[in-house]
Design an enzyme around this catalytic site. Structure first.
Site, PDB file in Angstrom:
ATOM      1  N   LYS A 229       7.442  -7.043  -1.242  1.00  0.00           N
ATOM      2  CA  LYS A 229       7.867  -8.025  -2.253  1.00  0.00           C
ATOM      3  C   LYS A 229       8.779  -9.034  -1.563  1.00  0.00           C
ATOM      4  O   LYS A 229       9.916  -9.293  -1.978  1.00  0.00           O
ATOM      5  CB  LYS A 229       8.574  -7.309  -3.409  1.00  0.00           C
ATOM      6  CG  LYS A 229       8.796  -8.180  -4.652  1.00  0.00           C
ATOM      7  CD  LYS A 229       7.510  -8.652  -5.296  1.00  0.00           C
ATOM      8  CE  LYS A 229       7.829  -9.437  -6.593  1.00  0.00           C
ATOM      9  NZ  LYS A 229       6.626 -10.108  -7.119  1.00  0.00           N
TER      10      LYS A 229
ATOM     11  N   TYR B 213      15.151   5.682  -2.593  1.00  0.00           N
ATOM     12  CA  TYR B 213      15.255   7.123  -2.803  1.00  0.00           C
ATOM     13  C   TYR B 213      16.336   7.745  -1.935  1.00  0.00           C
ATOM     14  O   TYR B 213      16.895   8.794  -2.279  1.00  0.00           O
ATOM     15  CB  TYR B 213      13.919   7.807  -2.514  1.00  0.00           C
ATOM     16  CG  TYR B 213      12.808   7.440  -3.480  1.00  0.00           C
ATOM     17  CD1 TYR B 213      13.050   6.655  -4.601  1.00  0.00           C
ATOM     18  CD2 TYR B 213      11.515   7.873  -3.271  1.00  0.00           C
ATOM     19  CE1 TYR B 213      12.038   6.325  -5.472  1.00  0.00           C
ATOM     20  CE2 TYR B 213      10.488   7.546  -4.136  1.00  0.00           C
ATOM     21  CZ  TYR B 213      10.765   6.763  -5.240  1.00  0.00           C
ATOM     22  OH  TYR B 213       9.760   6.430  -6.111  1.00  0.00           O
TER      23      TYR B 213
ATOM     24  N   ASP C 292       4.933   5.186  -3.778  1.00  0.00           N
ATOM     25  CA  ASP C 292       4.939   6.215  -4.812  1.00  0.00           C
ATOM     26  C   ASP C 292       4.121   5.758  -6.011  1.00  0.00           C
ATOM     27  O   ASP C 292       3.288   6.499  -6.563  1.00  0.00           O
ATOM     28  CB  ASP C 292       6.387   6.511  -5.216  1.00  0.00           C
ATOM     29  CG  ASP C 292       6.527   7.785  -6.035  1.00  0.00           C
ATOM     30  OD1 ASP C 292       5.515   8.469  -6.278  1.00  0.00           O
ATOM     31  OD2 ASP C 292       7.660   8.098  -6.439  1.00  0.00           O
TER      32      ASP C 292
ATOM     33  N   ASP D  47      -0.220   6.824  -7.022  1.00  0.00           N
ATOM     34  CA  ASP D  47      -0.599   7.442  -8.294  1.00  0.00           C
ATOM     35  C   ASP D  47      -1.609   6.580  -9.033  1.00  0.00           C
ATOM     36  O   ASP D  47      -2.536   7.085  -9.675  1.00  0.00           O
ATOM     37  CB  ASP D  47       0.636   7.674  -9.161  1.00  0.00           C
ATOM     38  CG  ASP D  47       1.415   8.913  -8.762  1.00  0.00           C
ATOM     39  OD1 ASP D  47       1.020   9.567  -7.771  1.00  0.00           O
ATOM     40  OD2 ASP D  47       2.411   9.238  -9.421  1.00  0.00           O
TER      41      ASP D  47
ATOM     42  N   ASP E  35       3.052  -6.471  -6.818  1.00  0.00           N
ATOM     43  CA  ASP E  35       2.494  -6.672  -8.152  1.00  0.00           C
ATOM     44  C   ASP E  35       1.023  -7.090  -8.071  1.00  0.00           C
ATOM     45  O   ASP E  35       0.192  -6.628  -8.849  1.00  0.00           O
ATOM     46  CB  ASP E  35       3.319  -7.686  -8.946  1.00  0.00           C
ATOM     47  CG  ASP E  35       3.715  -8.917  -8.141  1.00  0.00           C
ATOM     48  OD1 ASP E  35       3.503  -8.939  -6.917  1.00  0.00           O
ATOM     49  OD2 ASP E  35       4.266  -9.859  -8.746  1.00  0.00           O
TER      50      ASP E  35
END
Length: 347
Positions: free
Chosen positions: A186, A136, A242, A246, A218
């Protein structure tokens, strides 16, 4: 007297922050409120989503109560002028690097979760998300490749100091809860994640009482729907946090129930519901104000150190839900105002 900046923003932001303000007023605390423009409404009024006056207010305030930003009519603007840039600007200018997103299932909302009630009922976790690094904030742009095709690129990067800083927040949060920290990365394919894992392991030596585990992102996404009760605190980077936060919100029943706190190295913080501006229901009185109300409770706890008042708000929301108060996202038909009334009645 504490100064609270209210940045209601776009969409349902003004509706839900108004209910949070009503709850704070009912507690009769020594608070002073000032409002500022932010997001699409600020762009239309001033030509920028984060005007200088709003940034000045946020800097002066003891805490910021934020609504939401996002306006489809601004989608055609250059990226620097889009409403969402206001959040990134506030995080950067205020040094808000740590995002705390608790997720728990309130008693009575078992049927609102996409998970089986016995699985959803075990959710009680906090996601600690790094806010000022990752893709970001890394270098980004467009270019033409050697084959003449257009390319877009976003650089994922962290330095060891940034990772150590957020890792300590994760360990401290876990130490105040059940002393279990899961670091999500990851590292099997990303060099940035390998550095992340290495530094988190180094910092763990400072917290011998906290059990540290690691999980690829994942697998973490899968485990959140398979067995969310296994998690206490998750610490992760900006992008992964992020997405996972959610996902956790829907496991817990509704994105309209989850608050968040974005904190600096001291007590300054920005507090906001995680649901976004929801322009499709804006102005209709259909929004769930509970996440905004619970965000106000987090503000009292983390920035103003008014734990008893924060506990009263949390208890009032839980009691209202247990008593059957439901907005549309929870399967009911109460208006935003009526849900606020229900919380106030329990307060």
């Amino acid at each position: 007297m504490a100064l609270i900046a209210i940045l209601a923003g776009d969409g349902i932001g003004p509706e839900v922050t108004a209910e949070a303000r009503r709850v704070l007023d009912a507690l009769d605390l020594d608070l002073h409120f000032e409002e500022g423009l932010v997001g699409g409404v600020a762009y239309r009024a001033t030509g920028h989503p984060l005007p200088a006056a709003t940034l000045d207010l946020a800097r002066r305030a003891d805490a910021v109560l934020f609504g939401a930003v996002g306006d489809p009519s601004c989608d055609g603007l250059e990226r620097a002028l889009r409403p969402e840039q206001a959040i990134l600007g506030l995080r950067k200018e205020l040094g808000l690097f740590a995002n705390l997103r608790p997720a728990m299932l309130f008693a009575g909302l078992e049927d609102a979760s996409a998970l089986r009630p016995e699985v959803a009922g075990a959710i009680d976790l906090v996601i600690v998300r790094e806010l000022t690094g990752d893709v970001y904030f890394g270098d980004k742009g467009r270019r033409t490749g050697a084959d003449g095709l257009r390319e877009g690129y976003d650089l994922m990067r962290y330095d060891e100091a940034e990772v150590a800083r957020i890792a300590r927040v994760g360990f401290e949060t876990a130490r105040r809860r059940r002393s279990r920290l899961c670091s999500v990365d990851k590292a099997n394919v990303l060099e940035t994640s390998q550095l992340w894992r290495d530094v988190v392991i180094e910092i763990s030596a400072e917290y011998p009482g906290v059990a540290l585990s690691h999980m690829y992102v994942d697998n973490a996404a899968m485990q959140l729907v398979r067995n969310p009760g296994q998690f206490d605190v998750i610490v992760t980077g900006n992008l992964f946090g992020d997405i996972l936060s959610d996902q956790a919100s829907m496991c817990a029943g509704s994105i309209g129930m989850l608050p968040s706190a974005s904190l600096d190295t001291g007590s300054k913080g920005m507090y906001e519901p995680i649901h976004g501006s929801a322009p499709d229901i804006a102005g209709q009185g259909r929004a769930n104000p509970c996440a905004a109300i619970l965000s106000a409770a987090m503000m009292l706890r983390h920035s103003l150190h008014l734990n008893d008042a924060a506990d009263r708000i949390d208890g009032a929301v839980a009691a209202a839900i247990a008593g059957g108060a439901r907005t549309g996202d929870l399967g009911g038909a109460m208006s935003t105002r009526a849900m606020g009334d229900a919380v106030l009645a329990k307060l």
